[in-house]
Motif scaffolding. Structure first.
Motif, PDB file in Angstrom:
ATOM      1  N   ALA A  25       0.902  -1.300   0.073  1.00  0.00           N
ATOM      2  CA  ALA A  25      -0.045   0.121   0.067  1.00  0.00           C
ATOM      3  C   ALA A  25       0.879   1.234   0.130  1.00  0.00           C
ATOM      4  O   ALA A  25       0.423   2.330  -0.472  1.00  0.00           O
ATOM      5  N   GLY A  26       2.149   1.133   0.560  1.00  0.00           N
ATOM      6  CA  GLY A  26       2.835   2.295   0.703  1.00  0.00           C
ATOM      7  C   GLY A  26       3.349   2.792  -0.764  1.00  0.00           C
ATOM      8  O   GLY A  26       4.305   3.880  -0.760  1.00  0.00           O
ATOM      9  N   PHE A  27       3.037   2.053  -1.874  1.00  0.00           N
ATOM     10  CA  PHE A  27       3.676   2.374  -3.018  1.00  0.00           C
ATOM     11  C   PHE A  27       2.351   2.635  -4.120  1.00  0.00           C
ATOM     12  O   PHE A  27       2.471   2.781  -5.145  1.00  0.00           O
ATOM     13  N   CYS A  28       1.198   2.533  -3.610  1.00  0.00           N
ATOM     14  CA  CYS A  28       0.023   2.777  -4.398  1.00  0.00           C
ATOM     15  C   CYS A  28      -0.958   3.583  -4.032  1.00  0.00           C
ATOM     16  O   CYS A  28      -2.210   3.196  -4.399  1.00  0.00           O
ATOM     17  N   THR A  29      -0.802   4.477  -2.849  1.00  0.00           N
ATOM     18  CA  THR A  29      -1.847   5.021  -2.082  1.00  0.00           C
ATOM     19  C   THR A  29      -2.049   6.326  -2.603  1.00  0.00           C
ATOM     20  O   THR A  29      -3.247   6.752  -2.848  1.00  0.00           O
ATOM     21  N   THR A  30      -1.077   7.325  -2.599  1.00  0.00           N
ATOM     22  CA  THR A  30      -1.119   8.522  -2.992  1.00  0.00           C
ATOM     23  C   THR A  30      -0.711   8.631  -4.502  1.00  0.00           C
ATOM     24  O   THR A  30       0.061   7.943  -5.148  1.00  0.00           O
ATOM     25  N   PRO A  31      -1.022   9.896  -5.161  1.00  0.00           N
ATOM     26  CA  PRO A  31      -0.738  10.278  -6.574  1.00  0.00           C
ATOM     27  C   PRO A  31       0.704  10.025  -6.684  1.00  0.00           C
ATOM     28  O   PRO A  31       1.383   9.668  -7.900  1.00  0.00           O
ATOM     29  N   GLU A  32       1.539  10.770  -5.768  1.00  0.00           N
ATOM     30  CA  GLU A  32       2.968  10.724  -5.713  1.00  0.00           C
ATOM     31  C   GLU A  32       3.485   9.368  -5.804  1.00  0.00           C
ATOM     32  O   GLU A  32       4.502   9.078  -6.550  1.00  0.00           O
ATOM     33  N   GLN A  33       2.851   8.216  -5.014  1.00  0.00           N
ATOM     34  CA  GLN A  33       3.306   7.009  -5.106  1.00  0.00           C
ATOM     35  C   GLN A  33       3.063   6.232  -6.497  1.00  0.00           C
ATOM     36  O   GLN A  33       3.901   5.557  -6.898  1.00  0.00           O
ATOM     37  N   ILE A  34       2.012   6.395  -6.901  1.00  0.00           N
ATOM     38  CA  ILE A  34       1.507   5.860  -8.180  1.00  0.00           C
ATOM     39  C   ILE A  34       2.500   6.317  -9.199  1.00  0.00           C
ATOM     40  O   ILE A  34       2.919   5.588 -10.094  1.00  0.00           O
ATOM     41  N   ALA A  35       2.803   7.553  -9.265  1.00  0.00           N
ATOM     42  CA  ALA A  35       3.696   8.349 -10.292  1.00  0.00           C
ATOM     43  C   ALA A  35       4.937   7.590 -10.205  1.00  0.00           C
ATOM     44  O   ALA A  35       5.631   7.331 -11.310  1.00  0.00           O
ATOM     45  N   ASP A  36       5.648   7.293  -8.874  1.00  0.00           N
ATOM     46  CA  ASP A  36       6.743   6.986  -8.965  1.00  0.00           C
ATOM     47  C   ASP A  36       6.801   5.476  -9.192  1.00  0.00           C
ATOM     48  O   ASP A  36       7.668   4.821  -9.923  1.00  0.00           O
ATOM     49  N   SER A  37       5.762   4.782  -8.833  1.00  0.00           N
ATOM     50  CA  SER A  37       5.608   3.336  -9.286  1.00  0.00           C
ATOM     51  C   SER A  37       5.638   3.119 -10.762  1.00  0.00           C
ATOM     52  O   SER A  37       6.111   2.135 -11.279  1.00  0.00           O
ATOM     53  N   ALA A  38       5.008   4.137 -11.403  1.00  0.00           N
ATOM     54  CA  ALA A  38       4.856   4.011 -12.900  1.00  0.00           C
ATOM     55  C   ALA A  38       6.328   4.157 -13.511  1.00  0.00           C
ATOM     56  O   ALA A  38       6.700   3.477 -14.564  1.00  0.00           O
ATOM     57  N   ARG A  39       7.017   5.050 -12.985  1.00  0.00           N
ATOM     58  CA  ARG A  39       8.340   5.496 -13.253  1.00  0.00           C
ATOM     59  C   ARG A  39       9.402   4.132 -12.986  1.00  0.00           C
ATOM     60  O   ARG A  39      10.113   3.811 -13.843  1.00  0.00           O
ATOM     61  N   PHE A  40       9.069   3.595 -11.809  1.00  0.00           N
ATOM     62  CA  PHE A  40      10.053   2.510 -11.408  1.00  0.00           C
ATOM     63  C   PHE A  40       9.578   1.223 -12.502  1.00  0.00           C
ATOM     64  O   PHE A  40      10.639   0.367 -12.794  1.00  0.00           O
ATOM     65  N   LEU A  41       8.400   0.953 -12.912  1.00  0.00           N
ATOM     66  CA  LEU A  41       8.248   0.004 -13.964  1.00  0.00           C
ATOM     67  C   LEU A  41       8.944   0.107 -14.872  1.00  0.00           C
ATOM     68  O   LEU A  41       9.460  -0.532 -15.825  1.00  0.00           O
ATOM     69  N   CYS A  42       9.029   1.243 -15.650  1.00  0.00           N
ATOM     70  CA  CYS A  42       9.394   1.572 -16.921  1.00  0.00           C
ATOM     71  C   CYS A  42      11.050   1.595 -16.655  1.00  0.00           C
ATOM     72  O   CYS A  42      11.637   0.942 -17.702  1.00  0.00           O
ATOM     73  N   LYS A  43      11.574   1.877 -15.530  1.00  0.00           N
ATOM     74  CA  LYS A  43      13.077   1.494 -15.150  1.00  0.00           C
ATOM     75  C   LYS A  43      13.352   0.312 -15.263  1.00  0.00           C
ATOM     76  O   LYS A  43      14.368  -0.145 -15.929  1.00  0.00           O
ATOM     77  N   LYS A  44      12.291  -0.517 -14.819  1.00  0.00           N
ATOM     78  CA  LYS A  44      12.884  -2.046 -14.619  1.00  0.00           C
ATOM     79  C   LYS A  44      12.958  -2.687 -16.052  1.00  0.00           C
ATOM     80  O   LYS A  44      13.664  -3.484 -16.338  1.00  0.00           O
ATOM     81  N   HIS A  45      12.247  -2.161 -17.053  1.00  0.00           N
ATOM     82  CA  HIS A  45      11.960  -2.630 -18.216  1.00  0.00           C
ATOM     83  C   HIS A  45      13.313  -2.561 -18.920  1.00  0.00           C
ATOM     84  O   HIS A  45      13.737  -3.053 -19.465  1.00  0.00           O
ATOM     85  N   VAL A  46      13.676  -0.917 -18.861  1.00  0.00           N
ATOM     86  CA  VAL A  46      14.793  -0.366 -19.633  1.00  0.00           C
ATOM     87  C   VAL A  46      16.336  -1.110 -19.245  1.00  0.00           C
ATOM     88  O   VAL A  46      16.944  -1.598 -20.037  1.00  0.00           O
ATOM     89  N   LEU A  47      16.200  -1.519 -17.915  1.00  0.00           N
ATOM     90  CA  LEU A  47      17.373  -2.074 -17.339  1.00  0.00           C
ATOM     91  C   LEU A  47      17.564  -3.510 -17.553  1.00  0.00           C
ATOM     92  O   LEU A  47      18.495  -4.089 -17.990  1.00  0.00           O
ATOM     93  N   ARG A  48      16.500  -4.105 -17.665  1.00  0.00           N
ATOM     94  CA  ARG A  48      16.209  -5.577 -18.218  1.00  0.00           C
ATOM     95  C   ARG A  48      16.822  -5.663 -19.573  1.00  0.00           C
ATOM     96  O   ARG A  48      17.533  -6.623 -19.987  1.00  0.00           O
ATOM     97  N   LEU A  49      16.357  -4.913 -20.480  1.00  0.00           N
ATOM     98  CA  LEU A  49      16.556  -4.880 -21.923  1.00  0.00           C
ATOM     99  C   LEU A  49      18.014  -4.481 -22.135  1.00  0.00           C
ATOM    100  O   LEU A  49      18.639  -4.881 -23.109  1.00  0.00           O
ATOM    101  N   THR A  50      18.613  -3.503 -21.395  1.00  0.00           N
ATOM    102  CA  THR A  50      19.909  -2.819 -21.824  1.00  0.00           C
ATOM    103  C   THR A  50      21.031  -3.504 -21.146  1.00  0.00           C
ATOM    104  O   THR A  50      22.214  -3.437 -21.389  1.00  0.00           O
ATOM    105  N   GLY A  51      20.721  -4.285 -19.746  1.00  0.00           N
ATOM    106  CA  GLY A  51      21.498  -4.857 -19.013  1.00  0.00           C
ATOM    107  C   GLY A  51      22.568  -3.592 -18.324  1.00  0.00           C
ATOM    108  O   GLY A  51      23.702  -3.777 -18.091  1.00  0.00           O
ATOM    109  N   MET A  52      21.931  -2.475 -18.217  1.00  0.00           N
ATOM    110  CA  MET A  52      22.526  -1.480 -17.560  1.00  0.00           C
ATOM    111  C   MET A  52      23.117  -1.459 -16.339  1.00  0.00           C
ATOM    112  O   MET A  52      22.350  -2.318 -15.583  1.00  0.00           O
ATOM    113  N   ASP A  53      24.122  -1.126 -15.507  1.00  0.00           N
ATOM    114  CA  ASP A  53      24.614  -1.237 -14.151  1.00  0.00           C
ATOM    115  C   ASP A  53      23.693  -0.441 -13.158  1.00  0.00           C
ATOM    116  O   ASP A  53      23.099   0.375 -13.648  1.00  0.00           O
ATOM    117  N   SER A  54      23.995  -0.604 -11.826  1.00  0.00           N
ATOM    118  CA  SER A  54      22.976  -0.109 -10.870  1.00  0.00           C
ATOM    119  C   SER A  54      23.574   1.316 -10.941  1.00  0.00           C
ATOM    120  O   SER A  54      22.478   2.178 -10.312  1.00  0.00           O
TER     121      SER A  54
END
Length: 265
Positions: A25-54
């Motif tokens: 719930a701490g990642f999907c309750t407020t508008p700020e959290q949901i926007a951050d979760s959408a960005r996190f989703l995108c980041k995970k996809h890009v890192l998986r595809l590119t193999g970029m480091d931490s």
């Protein structure tokens, strides 16, 4: 490392529905959290595809691989109506839901490389009773003639057996206890799917990206996916661990969800 141009398209209504099943719930309750979760989703996809480091994850270099991040939703409904059970006016424009959506859109606009594509919400049928209550409504029709006789000519109204009295009393009790949530105002999003389809076609035909990730569970986008693949794009769908149709499996290059799989759906 292969240089990519990645476009990620998020079906916002679908994302909001699935997100609470995938994160705390701490990642999907407020508008700020949901926007951050959408960005996190995108980041995970890009890192998986590119193999970029931490380090690329930390300093934002992963965004250099991104053409654009699209979020699709609809502007809140702004009409007014009157609740048939509570007998009170409703201004949808001032509702918590409308304000939440507007706040979410404001947060997403502040995210680098995010672009909003907003349709609209239109009235679709007015007030309706939820399906689980329609059985009681249909049962009431059985008593129409009896009730008509009781009102119009009570002296000559037909006798009611004890069993019928119990059934009628039970039926009336259920209708008296009908909660405000039993009725809903029919609304429908318009223009959202069209915008997704047009953007897929435009990105593919203009070669803006070589990889497209669509976050949805809707197989209606199969024609757009086929067009993109004909234009040599890699087309991936993230259904957020929702089961998808065989048709969607057939016409994309992969079904990949990057959030941890939920324990129950």
């Amino acid at each position: 490392m292969r240089t990519r141009r990645i476009a990620i398209l998020i079906d916002g209504g679908y994302f909001l529905k699935r997100l609470p099943k995938l994160v705390d719930a701490g990642f999907c309750t407020t508008p700020e959290q949901i926007a951050d979760s959408a960005r996190f989703l995108c980041k995970k996809h890009v890192l998986r595809l590119t193999g970029m480091d931490s380090q690329a994850e930390t300093d934002g270099r992963w965004l250099d691989q991104v053409y654009r991040l699209f979020y699709y939703d609809a502007q809140p409904y702004t009409g007014k109506t009157h609740h048939p059970i509570e007998n009170r006016p409703i201004d949808f424009d001032k509702s918590d839901t409308a304000q939440f959506r507007r706040d979410l859109f404001a947060q997403l606009r502040r995210k680098r490389k995010f672009a909003l594509r907003l349709g609209h919400v239109a009235q679709d049928g007015g007030w309706q009773i939820k399906s689980r209550h329609t059985k009681d409504l249909l049962k009431a029709r059985k008593w129409a003639n009896t009730l008509d006789a009781l009102v119009g000519d009570p002296q000559n109204a037909p006798a009611i057996s004890e069993a019928d009295q119990r059934e009628l009393t039970n039926l009336l009790d259920r209708w008296k206890a009908l909660s405000p949530e039993a009725a809903y105002f029919g609304l429908r999003q318009k223009g959202v799917d069209m915008r997704i389809g047009l953007d897929i076609s435009s990105i593919a035909l203009k070669k803006h990206a070589d990889t497209l990730i669509l976050v949805t569970g809707d197989s209606d986008f199969v024609p757009a996916a086929k067009l993109a693949r004909r234009e040599s794009m890699e087309f991936i769908v993230d259904p957020l661990w929702q089961k998808v149709s065989d048709d969607l499996y057939e016409h994309v290059d992969g079904i990949i969800s990057v959030y941890p799989r939920p324990a129950n759906g």
